[in-house]
Design an enzyme around this catalytic site. Structure first.
Site, PDB file in Angstrom:
ATOM      1  N   SER A 215     -35.458  65.579  37.869  1.00  0.00           N
ATOM      2  CA  SER A 215     -35.647  65.301  36.441  1.00  0.00           C
ATOM      3  C   SER A 215     -36.634  64.161  36.229  1.00  0.00           C
ATOM      4  O   SER A 215     -36.930  63.410  37.176  1.00  0.00           O
ATOM      5  CB  SER A 215     -34.288  64.892  35.848  1.00  0.00           C
ATOM      6  OG  SER A 215     -34.424  64.199  34.625  1.00  0.00           O
TER       7      SER A 215
ATOM      8  N   TYR B 218     -26.544  60.432  34.202  1.00  0.00           N
ATOM      9  CA  TYR B 218     -27.500  61.492  34.551  1.00  0.00           C
ATOM     10  C   TYR B 218     -28.648  60.917  35.370  1.00  0.00           C
ATOM     11  O   TYR B 218     -29.039  61.479  36.399  1.00  0.00           O
ATOM     12  CB  TYR B 218     -28.014  62.114  33.255  1.00  0.00           C
ATOM     13  CG  TYR B 218     -28.913  63.294  33.400  1.00  0.00           C
ATOM     14  CD1 TYR B 218     -30.299  63.152  33.305  1.00  0.00           C
ATOM     15  CD2 TYR B 218     -28.405  64.570  33.591  1.00  0.00           C
ATOM     16  CE1 TYR B 218     -31.147  64.243  33.402  1.00  0.00           C
ATOM     17  CE2 TYR B 218     -29.247  65.673  33.685  1.00  0.00           C
ATOM     18  CZ  TYR B 218     -30.605  65.505  33.584  1.00  0.00           C
ATOM     19  OH  TYR B 218     -31.443  66.597  33.690  1.00  0.00           O
TER      20      TYR B 218
HETATM   21  P1  NAP Z   1     -28.298  74.278  30.918  1.00  0.00           P
HETATM   22  O1  NAP Z   1     -29.006  75.131  29.944  1.00  0.00           O
HETATM   23  O2  NAP Z   1     -27.217  73.351  30.460  1.00  0.00           O
HETATM   24  O3  NAP Z   1     -27.700  75.216  32.106  1.00  0.00           O
HETATM   25  C1  NAP Z   1     -26.988  74.592  33.139  1.00  0.00           C
HETATM   26  C2  NAP Z   1     -26.267  75.689  33.870  1.00  0.00           C
HETATM   27  O4  NAP Z   1     -25.457  75.102  34.897  1.00  0.00           O
HETATM   28  C3  NAP Z   1     -25.324  76.453  32.934  1.00  0.00           C
HETATM   29  O5  NAP Z   1     -25.318  77.815  33.261  1.00  0.00           O
HETATM   30  C4  NAP Z   1     -23.994  75.812  33.263  1.00  0.00           C
HETATM   31  O6  NAP Z   1     -22.890  76.622  32.987  1.00  0.00           O
HETATM   32  C5  NAP Z   1     -24.131  75.615  34.762  1.00  0.00           C
HETATM   33  N1  NAP Z   1     -23.125  74.667  35.278  1.00  0.00           N
HETATM   34  C6  NAP Z   1     -22.789  73.474  34.770  1.00  0.00           C
HETATM   35  N2  NAP Z   1     -21.808  72.921  35.506  1.00  0.00           N
HETATM   36  C7  NAP Z   1     -21.513  73.812  36.495  1.00  0.00           C
HETATM   37  C8  NAP Z   1     -20.587  73.837  37.583  1.00  0.00           C
HETATM   38  N3  NAP Z   1     -19.738  72.817  37.802  1.00  0.00           N
HETATM   39  N4  NAP Z   1     -20.561  74.913  38.401  1.00  0.00           N
HETATM   40  C9  NAP Z   1     -21.396  75.960  38.176  1.00  0.00           C
HETATM   41  N5  NAP Z   1     -22.304  76.011  37.170  1.00  0.00           N
HETATM   42  C10 NAP Z   1     -22.349  74.936  36.352  1.00  0.00           C
HETATM   43  O7  NAP Z   1     -29.327  73.387  31.690  1.00  0.00           O
HETATM   44  P2  NAP Z   1     -30.894  73.592  31.935  1.00  0.00           P
HETATM   45  O8  NAP Z   1     -31.640  72.885  30.879  1.00  0.00           O
HETATM   46  O9  NAP Z   1     -31.181  75.021  32.260  1.00  0.00           O
HETATM   47  O10 NAP Z   1     -31.015  72.697  33.262  1.00  0.00           O
HETATM   48  C11 NAP Z   1     -30.833  73.258  34.546  1.00  0.00           C
HETATM   49  C12 NAP Z   1     -31.077  72.124  35.519  1.00  0.00           C
HETATM   50  O11 NAP Z   1     -32.341  71.518  35.224  1.00  0.00           O
HETATM   51  C13 NAP Z   1     -30.045  71.012  35.410  1.00  0.00           C
HETATM   52  O12 NAP Z   1     -29.811  70.474  36.706  1.00  0.00           O
HETATM   53  C14 NAP Z   1     -30.753  69.964  34.542  1.00  0.00           C
HETATM   54  O13 NAP Z   1     -30.270  68.660  34.795  1.00  0.00           O
HETATM   55  C15 NAP Z   1     -32.166  70.119  35.004  1.00  0.00           C
HETATM   56  N6  NAP Z   1     -33.207  69.671  34.091  1.00  0.00           N
HETATM   57  C16 NAP Z   1     -33.275  70.159  32.824  1.00  0.00           C
HETATM   58  C17 NAP Z   1     -34.342  69.736  32.014  1.00  0.00           C
HETATM   59  C18 NAP Z   1     -34.520  70.213  30.609  1.00  0.00           C
HETATM   60  O14 NAP Z   1     -35.355  69.620  29.886  1.00  0.00           O
HETATM   61  N7  NAP Z   1     -33.825  71.231  30.178  1.00  0.00           N
HETATM   62  C19 NAP Z   1     -35.294  68.856  32.519  1.00  0.00           C
HETATM   63  C20 NAP Z   1     -35.140  68.365  33.810  1.00  0.00           C
HETATM   64  C21 NAP Z   1     -34.101  68.793  34.590  1.00  0.00           C
HETATM   65  P3  NAP Z   1     -22.031  76.256  31.654  1.00  0.00           P
HETATM   66  O15 NAP Z   1     -22.758  76.904  30.544  1.00  0.00           O
HETATM   67  O16 NAP Z   1     -20.671  76.822  31.897  1.00  0.00           O
HETATM   68  O17 NAP Z   1     -22.003  74.744  31.520  1.00  0.00           O
HETATM   69  C1  GCO Z   2     -32.569  63.571  27.928  1.00  0.00           C
HETATM   70  C2  GCO Z   2     -32.958  64.926  28.406  1.00  0.00           C
HETATM   71  C3  GCO Z   2     -33.603  64.828  29.772  1.00  0.00           C
HETATM   72  C4  GCO Z   2     -33.964  66.197  30.250  1.00  0.00           C
HETATM   73  C5  GCO Z   2     -34.587  66.148  31.583  1.00  0.00           C
HETATM   74  C6  GCO Z   2     -35.887  65.413  31.581  1.00  0.00           C
HETATM   75  O1  GCO Z   2     -31.510  63.461  27.293  1.00  0.00           O
HETATM   76  O2  GCO Z   2     -33.337  62.628  28.184  1.00  0.00           O
HETATM   77  O3  GCO Z   2     -31.852  65.789  28.464  1.00  0.00           O
HETATM   78  O4  GCO Z   2     -32.727  64.200  30.646  1.00  0.00           O
HETATM   79  O5  GCO Z   2     -32.838  66.994  30.367  1.00  0.00           O
HETATM   80  O6  GCO Z   2     -33.730  65.694  32.573  1.00  0.00           O
HETATM   81  O7  GCO Z   2     -36.504  65.617  32.839  1.00  0.00           O
END
Ligand code: NAP
Ligand code: GCO
Length: 260
Positions: A146, A159
């Site tokens: 992230s 986080y």
């Molecule tokens: P999301 O939409 O919240 O999806 C997360 C997925 O993980 C959901 O399907 C969730 O299921 C599942 N999950 C959560 N806890 C779990 C557990 N204990 N066991 C199995 N599955 C679990 O998140 P996203 O935005 O796609 O993010 C995916 C990854 O990218 C995460 O690691 C997040 O930190 C990272 N990330 C996201 C962003 C962003 O801007 N979106 C940026 C940087 C990094 P439930 O629906 O049941 O919770």
């Molecule tokens: C926040 C956002 C970020 C993104 C992502 C950025 O609240 O700042 O959720 O944490 O999810 O991780 O890379």
């Protein structure tokens, strides 16, 4: 180098938490590149939702109900995937949660829950999958890090601690298991349009304007922006890339931000 080096033909990939969001996009890209897809989610209805979405995209995926924080469940799911597919070549530790709470208001149990899913679980799942990768003589692990692997901000202490730790876990797996032809790298997405960031993206929300000003590309990322980098790190084209965090952020980490 040949273009086939970017192919995932004959590979088996397990993407955690991939019913939707970033995990679904990465798994879909892997399928397009020729991989067979295994994914898990925490509830059956989510797995079913994911299966329907993969089917609609013309992707034959297999779904497993598994809470990635539960070591027994992870071991059982690892064995089930290997029974169903014969092997696991690629693991993407994608499942993650966030709790946006000022640190002084956050309960220790809430902090621990974020650490459990975002840091302990990638350790647990990697530990379950690496022995098979050693046996087969190759493997790819991609940890979804992230911006918070590098930066802090208000309300995301747990986080950021987890994602900073995940960056170093990535480097340590690379250090400890590179000798077995296992490459462990990270992808550090910028701010991506998924359910996780929906609360921050409402038009006029100050954070929405802030991110647009902080991103040279002047837009939120889309899950599709992560697909090419993920295929690269999952393919033979990256066999000498190890312990690297590939930031896919539109330039946020390089940019002081647009002058107001
Ligand atoms: P999301 O939409 O919240 O999806 C997360 C997925 O993980 C959901 O399907 C969730 O299921 C599942 N999950 C959560 N806890 C779990 C557990 N204990 N066991 C199995 N599955 C679990 O998140 P996203 O935005 O796609 O993010 C995916 C990854 O990218 C995460 O690691 C997040 O930190 C990272 N990330 C996201 C962003 C962003 O801007 N979106 C940026 C940087 C990094 P439930 O629906 O049941 O919770
Ligand atoms: C926040 C956002 C970020 C993104 C992502 C950025 O609240 O700042 O959720 O944490 O999810 O991780 O890379």
């Amino acid at each position: 180098m040949e273009m086939k080096d970017f192919s995932l033909e004959g590979k088996v990939a397990w993407v955690t938490g991939a019913s939707y969001g970033i995990g679904f996009a990465i798994a879909s890209a892997f399928a397009t590149a020729g991989a067979k897809i295994a994914f898990n989610d925490i509830k059956q209805e989510l797995v079913d939702k994911g299966l329907a979405a993969y089917k609609e995209a013309g992707i034959e995926a297999k779904g497993y109900v598994c809470d990635v924080t539960n070591e027994e469940a992870v071991q059982a799911t690892t064995e089930a995937i290997i029974k169903d597919f014969g092997k696991i070549d690629i693991l993407v530790n994608n499942a993650g949660i966030i709790k946006r709470i000022p640190m002084l208001d956050m309960k220790a149990s809430e902090f621990r829950q974020v650490i459990d899913v975002d840091l302990n679980a990638p350790f647990i799942v990697s530990k379950a999958v690496i022995p098979g990768m050693i046996k087969q003589g190759h493997g790819k692990i991609i940890n979804i890090c992230s911006m918070m692997s590098e930066l802090g901000r208000e309300t995301v202490s747990a986080y950021a601690a987890a994602k900073g730790g995940l960056k170093m876990l990535t480097r340590n797996i690379a250090s400890e298991y590179g000798q077995y032809n296992i490459q462990c790298n990270g992808i550090g997405p910028g701010y991506i349009e998924t359910p996780q960031t929906a609360p921050l993206r409402t038009p006029g929300h100050p954070f929405n304007e802030f991110i647009l000003a902080k991103t040279p590309a002047n837009r939120w990322g889309k899950t599709e922006d992560l697909q090419g980098p993920a295929v690269f790190l999952a393919s033979d084209a990256s066999n000498f890339v190890n312990g690297h965090i590939l930031y896919v952020d539109g330039g946020i980490l390089a940019y002081i931000g647009k002058q107001p």
